[in-house]
Design a protein around this motif. Structure first.
Motif, PDB file in Angstrom:
ATOM      1  N   ALA A   5       0.994   4.968   2.771  1.00 10.96           N
ATOM      2  CA  ALA A   5       0.156   4.087   1.584  1.00 10.96           C
ATOM      3  C   ALA A   5       0.063   4.999   0.661  1.00 10.96           C
ATOM      4  O   ALA A   5      -0.521   6.193   0.741  1.00 10.96           O
TER       5      ALA A   5
ATOM      6  N   GLY B  45      -2.535  -2.563   0.252  1.00  6.85           N
ATOM      7  CA  GLY B  45      -3.230  -1.448   0.946  1.00  6.85           C
ATOM      8  C   GLY B  45      -4.356  -1.968   1.578  1.00  6.85           C
ATOM      9  O   GLY B  45      -4.648  -3.045   1.709  1.00  6.85           O
TER      10      GLY B  45
ATOM     11  N   GLU C 284       2.331   0.102  -0.240  1.00  7.75           N
ATOM     12  CA  GLU C 284       2.699   0.600   0.975  1.00  7.75           C
ATOM     13  C   GLU C 284       4.179   0.433   1.051  1.00  7.75           C
ATOM     14  O   GLU C 284       4.848  -0.228   0.374  1.00  7.75           O
TER      15      GLU C 284
END
Lengths: 371, 119
Positions: free
Chosen positions: A146, A187, A195
């Motif tokens: 992420a 995220g 991500e």
């Protein structure tokens, strides 16, 4: 730390000076030398890179996949447009939450990201319930990162220019020097960001390339927790589990009208009877945000009382921490619905003392998604 | 300066014992976000829980290192707990104690012994 799994980034974490801890069966970085507080603030001000490879990545294939998945979640999957992602919940027959997850429609298949601690159970659940209706492929050769924060877009688009064109909850498979990247603009920090799923054999080189960019720093699980709590987001196992229903958890927003009473595809998911009734009539308790009046953090497990003298607790805190960006402690927990209104003053018992806290709107800090 | 196995430091200043936590302790605890200090004038016995500190990770108790009276507390770290991490041996002190006999400090570790203790 015997029997713990490692992600493909383990050596990189150690090289970066991470403190490794057991989490959901993995050895994961809880913090780097910067420390939890600075890592949190760095993510809000610049960009943070998180290893979330412990989470499960699953592909569902076949013409019946979206309809099949709808039989397990109170969420519209058939209505999810190609190139889009949405939040979903696996529910059980009692209306409790088995896991929360992200579902992306990638044209000829669905891509799911599920919690690390639940992934084996989630896959078994899907195989048992919808294994005949679609093909379930657990992805075991890809890592997940992420990249979160206001500099995330500039950083990722330096390596993958098309990433800048994505909006919040868009998904795309984009070619790069590190192979095909499976990207979503999402995220779990309340920040704009991405991500990114990357093949294991390219993952470390990709992470190093991101870390070399201006403003990008590695961030551990400690800051991930305070970031998601400031954003008002649930941690599965703390704030939601099989003893909490989606309505109790204040996650009605995740249940589209089409799956509710009167909708075209109303019900048809585990626990529908209870969940639909709670959507219509409310639940007896509700997850709320709480802001302590003082500086003492009120952590998970802290009992809540209606007043200073009451003998019987009325609820409990499920997550609590200091919020570096709001400069004060924050908590979330469950209280009776009649005490769930914003502004309601409650008391938490901390080290034998009753300390006041006020029911407050979440997120505690406004989110900055690029919609 | 003297040290305890509880990772506190003690320094004599104007016949009072100033107490704080060591750099090692502050690093292990992580960012400190909350400090609760005793009332000035409290009589304490060695190993009484006199201070509560909470870091981003967890709550911990600080024990009284000696018998005595708490005569002054550092309110500045209540308002800005980060001072404990920034300057644990200086501005991040916790409280000052009056003890009957300062020679009890002789039994505590000196800096070299404490360094051995934390390895």
């Amino acid at each position: 730390m015997g029997d713990l799994e490692r992600t493909v980034f383990y050596d990189l974490h150690v090289e970066l000076g991470a403190k490794m801890v057991p989490f959901a069966g993995y050895e994961m970085p809880v913090q780097y030398p910067m420390g939890v507080m600075k890592e949190h603030l760095h993510t809000r001000e610049q960009a943070g890179l998180f290893d979330v490879s412990h989470m499960g990545q699953v592909i569902l294939r076949g013409a019946g996949a979206a309809g099949a998945l709808e039989s397990l979640v109170p969420v519209s999957i058939l209505g999810l447009a190609e190139g889009r992602q949405r939040y979903a919940l696996f529910t059980d027959e009692d209306g409790g939450i088995l896991d929360d997850l992200m579902v992306a429609n990638r044209g000829d298949h669905l891509f799911l990201v599920v919690n690390a601690a639940c992934k084996a159970a989630d896959v078994a659940h899907m195989q048992a319930k919808i294994g005949a209706a679609c093909e379930i492929e657990v992805i075991t050769d890809r890592a997940l990162l992420a990249l979160q924060g206001p500099k995330a877009e500039a950083a990722l688009s330096a390596l993958v220019p098309q990433a800048a064109d994505m909006r919040f909850m868009d998904v795309a498979i984009l070619p790069s020097d590190f192979g095909d990247l499976w990207i979503s603009r999402s995220g779990y920090t309340g920040e704009d960001g991405y991500e990114i799923s990357v093949a294991d054999d390219q993952a470390v080189a990709f992470a190093r390339a991101l870390l070399a960019l201006e403003g990008v720093a590695p961030i551990g699980l400690g800051a991930r927790d305070s970031l998601r709590l400031e954003a008002g987001l649930c941690l599965y196992g703390n704030d939601i589990d099989t003893t909490t229903s989606p309505v109790e958890a204040a996650l009605e927003w995740a249940i589209q009208k089409i799956r509710r009473t009167g909708g075209e595809r109303a019900g048809g998911f585990p626990g529908a009877e209870r969940i639909l009734a709670e959507l219509d009539n409310g639940a007896a308790r509700r997850r709320v945000g709480l802001l302590p009046e003082g500086r003492a953090p009120m952590r998970a497990g802290t009992k809540l009382f209606a007043d200073e003298a009451a003998d019987t607790p009325i609820g409990e805190i499920t997550s609590g921490a200091f919020g570096p960006s709001i400069g004060r402690p924050m908590s979330m927990g469950y209280v009776p619905t009649e005490l769930a209104a914003e502004g309601t003053r409650l008391f938490a018992e901390v080290r034998g003392k009753r300390l006041p806290a006020t029911v407050s709107a979440m997120p505690f800090r406004p989110s900055t998604y690029k919609r | 300066m003297k040290f305890t196995e509880e990772h506190e430091w003690l320094r004599v200043e104007d016949d009072l014992v100033v107490v704080g936590i060591t750099e090692h302790a502050s690093e292990q605890l992580g960012d400190i976000v909350f400090v609760e200090l005793p009332e000035e004038g409290t009589e304490v016995s060695k190993d009484d829980e006199v201070v509560v500190i909470e870091s981003v990770k967890a709550a911990s108790d600080i024990l009284a290192p000696l018998d005595g009276e708490i005569v002054e507390v550092n309110e500045a770290i209540v308002n800005d707990p980060g001072k404990v991490n920034e300057d644990p041996l200086g501005d991040g002190w916790f409280f000052k104690m009056k003890v009957e006999d300062l020679s009890v400090l002789d039994d505590l570790m000196d800096e070299a012994a404490y360094k051995d203790f934390i390895g």
